[in-house]
Design a protein around this motif. Structure first.
Motif, PDB file in Angstrom:
ATOM      1  N   UNK A  65       0.793  -1.216   0.000  1.00  8.74           N
ATOM      2  CA  UNK A  65       0.000   0.000   0.000  1.00  8.74           C
ATOM      3  C   UNK A  65       0.826   1.267   0.000  1.00  8.74           C
ATOM      4  N   UNK A  66       0.114   2.379  -0.252  1.00  8.87           N
ATOM      5  CA  UNK A  66       0.705   3.714  -0.191  1.00  8.87           C
ATOM      6  C   UNK A  66      -0.232   4.623   0.600  1.00  8.87           C
ATOM      7  N   UNK A  67       0.363   5.515   1.381  1.00  7.74           N
ATOM      8  CA  UNK A  67      -0.374   6.520   2.120  1.00  7.74           C
ATOM      9  C   UNK A  67      -0.068   7.867   1.469  1.00  7.74           C
ATOM     10  N   UNK A  68      -1.106   8.561   1.000  1.00 11.71           N
ATOM     11  CA  UNK A  68      -0.913   9.746   0.166  1.00 11.71           C
ATOM     12  C   UNK A  68      -1.586  10.967   0.782  1.00 11.71           C
ATOM     13  N   UNK A  69      -0.892  12.108   0.720  1.00 11.24           N
ATOM     14  CA  UNK A  69      -1.452  13.388   1.131  1.00 11.24           C
ATOM     15  C   UNK A  69      -1.171  14.393   0.027  1.00 11.24           C
ATOM     16  N   UNK A  70      -1.952  15.477   0.008  1.00 14.89           N
ATOM     17  CA  UNK A  70      -1.827  16.434  -1.084  1.00 14.89           C
ATOM     18  C   UNK A  70      -0.539  17.229  -1.024  1.00 14.89           C
ATOM     19  N   UNK A  71      -0.084  17.568   0.179  1.00 21.17           N
ATOM     20  CA  UNK A  71       1.174  18.296   0.319  1.00 21.17           C
ATOM     21  C   UNK A  71       1.747  18.013   1.694  1.00 21.17           C
ATOM     22  N   UNK A  72       2.967  18.472   1.937  1.00 18.67           N
ATOM     23  CA  UNK A  72       3.648  18.191   3.195  1.00 18.67           C
ATOM     24  C   UNK A  72       3.494  19.305   4.213  1.00 18.67           C
ATOM     25  N   UNK A  73       3.061  20.513   3.763  1.00 15.21           N
ATOM     26  CA  UNK A  73       2.909  21.643   4.676  1.00 15.21           C
ATOM     27  C   UNK A  73       1.485  22.160   4.625  1.00 15.21           C
ATOM     28  N   UNK A  74       0.949  22.454   5.799  1.00 18.12           N
ATOM     29  CA  UNK A  74      -0.402  22.992   5.923  1.00 18.12           C
ATOM     30  C   UNK A  74      -0.384  24.153   6.897  1.00 18.12           C
ATOM     31  N   UNK A  75      -1.461  24.934   6.866  1.00 24.83           N
ATOM     32  CA  UNK A  75      -1.648  26.019   7.824  1.00 24.83           C
ATOM     33  C   UNK A  75      -2.683  25.600   8.859  1.00 24.83           C
ATOM     34  N   UNK A  76      -2.592  26.186  10.043  1.00 23.53           N
ATOM     35  CA  UNK A  76      -3.568  25.906  11.097  1.00 23.53           C
ATOM     36  C   UNK A  76      -4.974  26.192  10.573  1.00 23.53           C
ATOM     37  N   UNK A  77      -5.884  25.245  10.779  1.00 27.06           N
ATOM     38  CA  UNK A  77      -7.255  25.385  10.308  1.00 27.06           C
ATOM     39  C   UNK A  77      -7.538  24.672   9.004  1.00 27.06           C
ATOM     40  N   UNK A  78      -6.492  24.199   8.299  1.00 25.68           N
ATOM     41  CA  UNK A  78      -6.708  23.529   7.016  1.00 25.68           C
ATOM     42  C   UNK A  78      -7.300  22.139   7.215  1.00 25.68           C
ATOM     43  N   UNK A  79      -7.990  21.680   6.164  1.00 31.94           N
ATOM     44  CA  UNK A  79      -8.451  20.292   6.114  1.00 31.94           C
ATOM     45  C   UNK A  79      -7.397  19.459   5.388  1.00 31.94           C
ATOM     46  N   UNK A  80      -6.958  18.368   6.006  1.00 32.74           N
ATOM     47  CA  UNK A  80      -5.970  17.472   5.412  1.00 32.74           C
ATOM     48  C   UNK A  80      -6.703  16.252   4.861  1.00 32.74           C
TER      49      UNK A  80
END
Length: 829
Positions: A642-657
């Motif tokens: 399997x692979x675990x995928x996210x849209x980006x590596x950095x987010x701001x407080x309050x963002x939806x991941x």
């Protein structure tokens, strides 16, 4: 002229003209003829004069003839003639009857709640002396206190959240008092019920700006049919962009709209050192020259210096095993200052490193929990295998080919579709056709296609490409062009290829050649917020530096206009030419989405080579980051299951991941389950379960999402079902924008001035506003009702008009006939 009478007490109506309004019926009479004259006064003078002349004439005539008449007829005959005259005048005036509705429109109180990221600062205290964030105190007060219920005794109440924009969350009608409560001076209050608390989940701090003035302006200008009685502003006063609030407060005085400000957050000066941000590349290669960037913030340390060091250790190792990478001295020149630091390092071994920045803070630092921050960096040895496909040798193609040949961490094969067999190209391997087997295609980590002619692929090759992206987490970069894109998108046989793209194409020919747009001048690329935060589009090591460099770029000359982004796709940038596009929005220039386990990145034209006009390095930086970004699903595969995928590596407080997973069983078949559960660990080590539901259209694919409320490093863990002792792990960094944290102290001066200039009141605590502490009246008692009484004109009563006209006609005819009969009887002329 009209005559109005109260017909009845308040009536119940099925659809009241104004929600929350009390309705009464009124009977009104008026003369229809008056509506035809602009100046009724002159009409009445003329009509009165004419009636007087006619009446005098009638009396004069009968005065001459009274000799032979007895006293009774001397009065009866002129009375009959005057009665006929009066009936004629009344008929001429056209008396109408109608039923009007009188509506009492309740006034409204607007509650504005600050949801900018400064509301996440933990400087409030709960009843148990526990530290709490500002937004938690606000939510608790609005949900558990009787404030809203008290306001609803006299007003309707609206609730809005504001930061970068204003969002309307809830509206409550005025409470109707019961018969027992109607005579009481102080009706009992009540808390907000559980069924009304859905809005509370939308008061989380998420905005990167505080536009306090814009929020007040929105309430003042909103026209919903209800008079505004007052504005309640709950904020720390951290105005940093938009309309100046005090200019609006001055303007509210003529309208008598008071602003009541409720302050949150500490008003005391702080003495604090904190690591505000730590930027670490998510993945690098051995011996890369890596820049680690940190932002150090000091409050109350003017004229003093501290030491800051960067430590590194293997992920999972004890803190005592950390080694120092570098150390720098930081000197603060002002009481509130933000200082950037840069550390250089060259990782030597493959693996995961945990990097930590620490401040050696003095003993008078009031908050020691934020003196350090850590982030994880992946060092990978695998070379990236790239396949370049191009219908022609464009400039982007040639520059990228030469760049990849120089990159010792990449190998490049090419498929130049328009080239003659045997042509010489600088590449590891030259292909004459698209791979036809899994063994040949699945070795590649990334495919970059410049205006490809997909019609040259047969059905088997198209299926192979789709499976490589979806099942093998292949990274695909597709560039639209003026030669082949407009033709192959019309082919019904290439549905799977179109499905790979994150944009929807027009499926019919248009007068504008289906979206090929060009300009004689360059137009800048307009980044969305997600685009500005996507580090794979940065030209420098930080978002601010990259934004500055992109602002110097003149832009591109063309863009293939599409119908729009697909659901779930992220639009990162748009083409700014106002004359381009076939919809209201500007054409999509950059967009990306997940397709199964892989990523697909779309470009509206092949003009990245124009970045070389600023600096040759920028083209190489951007293309290198793009290739590593789309191929990370293959480069970071921690398991063959399997692979675990996210849209980006950095987010701001309050963002939806948004988290995606592509999972398989021990036998390498797609995992068929309704859901799987991941574990999310926040920067303090507190965990929460993340339910990931199955995608019904793609076997083995799962998706879930969560909100990040604290800054720092988050760890996402997903055990693979049916596979023992294996789990997928990803880390993300969550930061706060410097704009929201340049000044975190409550701005008492602004909040007090806002209240005083508008005729309102400043409350230092939420409890004092609810209960009236500190010598102040409760907030609900200070806002006076501005309910309005409006009359809605009804339609004329046609039945009444018909009956009146019949009666008038009978009276006129009867009076004249009777007069004529009596005159004949008395033998008068």
């Amino acid at each position: 002229m009209n005559f109005t009478f109260l017909q009845s007490l308040p009536l119940a109506v099925t659809t009241p003209p104004q929600e929350g309004g009390e309705v009464r019926e009124l009977v009104a009479y008026e003369f229809r003829r008056l509506g035809q004259f602009d100046e009724p006064r002159f009409f009445w003078i003329a009509l009165g004069s004419l009636i007087a002349i006619l009446a005098l004439y009638v009396l004069w005539v009968y005065r001459r003839e009274r000799g032979p008449l007895n006293r009774f007829l001397q009065f009866l005959l002129p009375a009959l003639r005057l009665t006929a005259l009066a009936g004629t005048v009344l008929f001429f005036l056209g008396l109408e009857r109608r039923v009007d509705q009188q509506v009492v429109t309740d006034s409204v109180v607007s509650i504005l709640v600050d949801t900018s990221q400064s509301m996440s600062v933990e400087d409030e205290t709960l009843e148990q002396n526990e530290k709490a964030a500002r937004y938690e105190i606000v939510r608790q007060s609005l949900v558990n206190s009787p404030l809203i219920a008290d306001l609803r005794q006299q007003h309707e109440v609206t609730l809005s959240a504001f930061d970068t924009e204003v969002r309307h969350l809830a509206r409550w009608p005025r409470l109707a008092p019961t018969a027992d409560e109607a005579g009481k001076k102080d009706p009992p209050t009540q808390k907000t019920g559980p069924s009304e608390t859905n809005w509370a989940d939308q008061l989380l701090p998420q905005g990167v700006e505080t536009r306090l003035g814009d929020a007040i302006k929105d309430s003042l200008l909103r026209d919903d049919g209800h008079p505004l009685a007052g504005i309640i502003l709950i904020s720390d006063g951290g105005q940093n962009l938009g309309t100046e609030p005090l200019s609006l407060a001055e303007g509210t005085q003529p309208q008598e709209i008071p602003i009541f400000t409720l302050g949150v957050g500490s008003a005391e000066a702080r003495r604090n050192l904190r690591v505000q941000e730590l930027n670490v590349p998510a993945r690098v290669y051995p011996e890369d020259n890596v820049t680690v960037r940190a932002l150090i913030r000091g409050e109350g340390f003017a004229g003093r210096s501290v030491q800051v060091e960067l430590l590194a250790r293997e992920a999972g190792a004890a803190a005592t095993a950390a080694s120092q990478i570098g150390q720098q001295e930081v000197t603060f020149d002002s009481d509130e200052q933000l200082i950037p630091l840069h550390f250089q390092m060259e990782p030597a071994e493959v693996g995961r490193l945990l990097l930590e920045v620490q401040i050696h803070a003095p003993t008078d630092d009031q908050f020691s929990d934020d003196n350090s921050r850590s982030a994880e960096m992946e060092i990978v040895e695998t070379q990236t295998r790239v396949l370049l496909i191009a219908s022609g040798a464009t400039r982007d193609y040639r520059f990228l080919r030469d760049q990849l040949r120089r990159d010792r961490h990449a190998t490049v094969d090419i498929l130049l579709q328009a080239a003659q067999p045997g042509i010489s190209q600088d590449a590891n391997q030259i292909l004459e056709e698209f791979p036809q087997t899994k063994e040949a295609l699945y070795d590649y980590d990334c495919i970059v296609a410049f205006d490809p002619d997909w019609t040259l692929l047969d059905a088997q090759q198209a299926d192979l490409l789709e499976a490589w992206v979806a099942e093998e987490a292949g990274g695909l970069i597709v560039v639209a062009g003026p030669i082949h894109t407009s033709s192959w998108v019309q082919s019904p046989e290439l549905g799977k290829i179109r499905a790979l793209y994150p944009v929807e194409f027009q499926r019919r020919l248009t007068l504008l050649d289906d979206g090929i747009y060009g300009s004689k001048t360059a137009w800048p690329i307009l980044f969305s917020r997600e685009g500005e935060e996507s580090d794979h589009l940065w030209l420098a090591d930080s978002a601010d530096e990259s934004r500055s460099l992109w602002s110097e770029f003149k832009g591109v000359f063309g863009c293939f206009a599409v119908k729009g982004p697909k659901p779930g796709a992220r639009v990162l940038a748009r083409y700014s030419d106002p004359d381009a596009g076939i919809s209201v929005d500007r054409p999509v220039y950059w967009a990306e989405h997940f397709y199964g386990g892989g990523r697909v990145f779309y470009m509206g034209s092949g003009e990245l080579w124009r970045l070389r006009s600023l600096d040759v390095r920028y083209f190489e930086v951007l293309t290198t980051r793009l290739i590593r970004h789309v191929s990370q699903g293959r480069l970071l595969r921690g398991s063959s299951h399997g692979q675990l995928l996210i849209q980006r590596d950095r987010y701001s407080v309050g963002d939806e991941v948004v988290v995606r997973a592509q999972l398989s069983t021990a036998s390498r078949e797609p995992l068929h389950l309704d859901r799987v559960t991941a574990r999310v660990l926040d920067p303090r080590g507190k965990g929460q379960n993340l339910a990931m539901t199955a995608d019904p259209n793609r076997p083995g694919s799962f998706v879930g999402q969560f909100n990040v409320r604290k800054e720092g490093s988050y760890r996402i863990e997903l055990p693979i079902p049916e596979v023992l002792d294996e789990q997928l792990v990803r880390r993300i960094q969550v930061t706060v924008p410097s704009l929201e944290f340049e000044q975190t102290r409550r701005n008492v001066t602004l909040l007090t001035a806002l209240a005083n200039q508008s005729g309102g009141q400043y409350y230092a605590t939420l409890a004092s506003a609810v209960e009236g502490r500190e010598g102040l009246e409760p907030l609900a008692d200070q806002i006076i009702s501005r309910a309005e009484l409006k009359t809605l004109r009804g339609s004329p009563d046609n039945d009444f008009t018909e009956r009146l006209n019949k009666n008038l006609l009978a009276i006129i005819c009867g009076a004249l006939c009777l007069e004529w009969f009596l005159r004949r009887l008395m033998k008068l002329a």
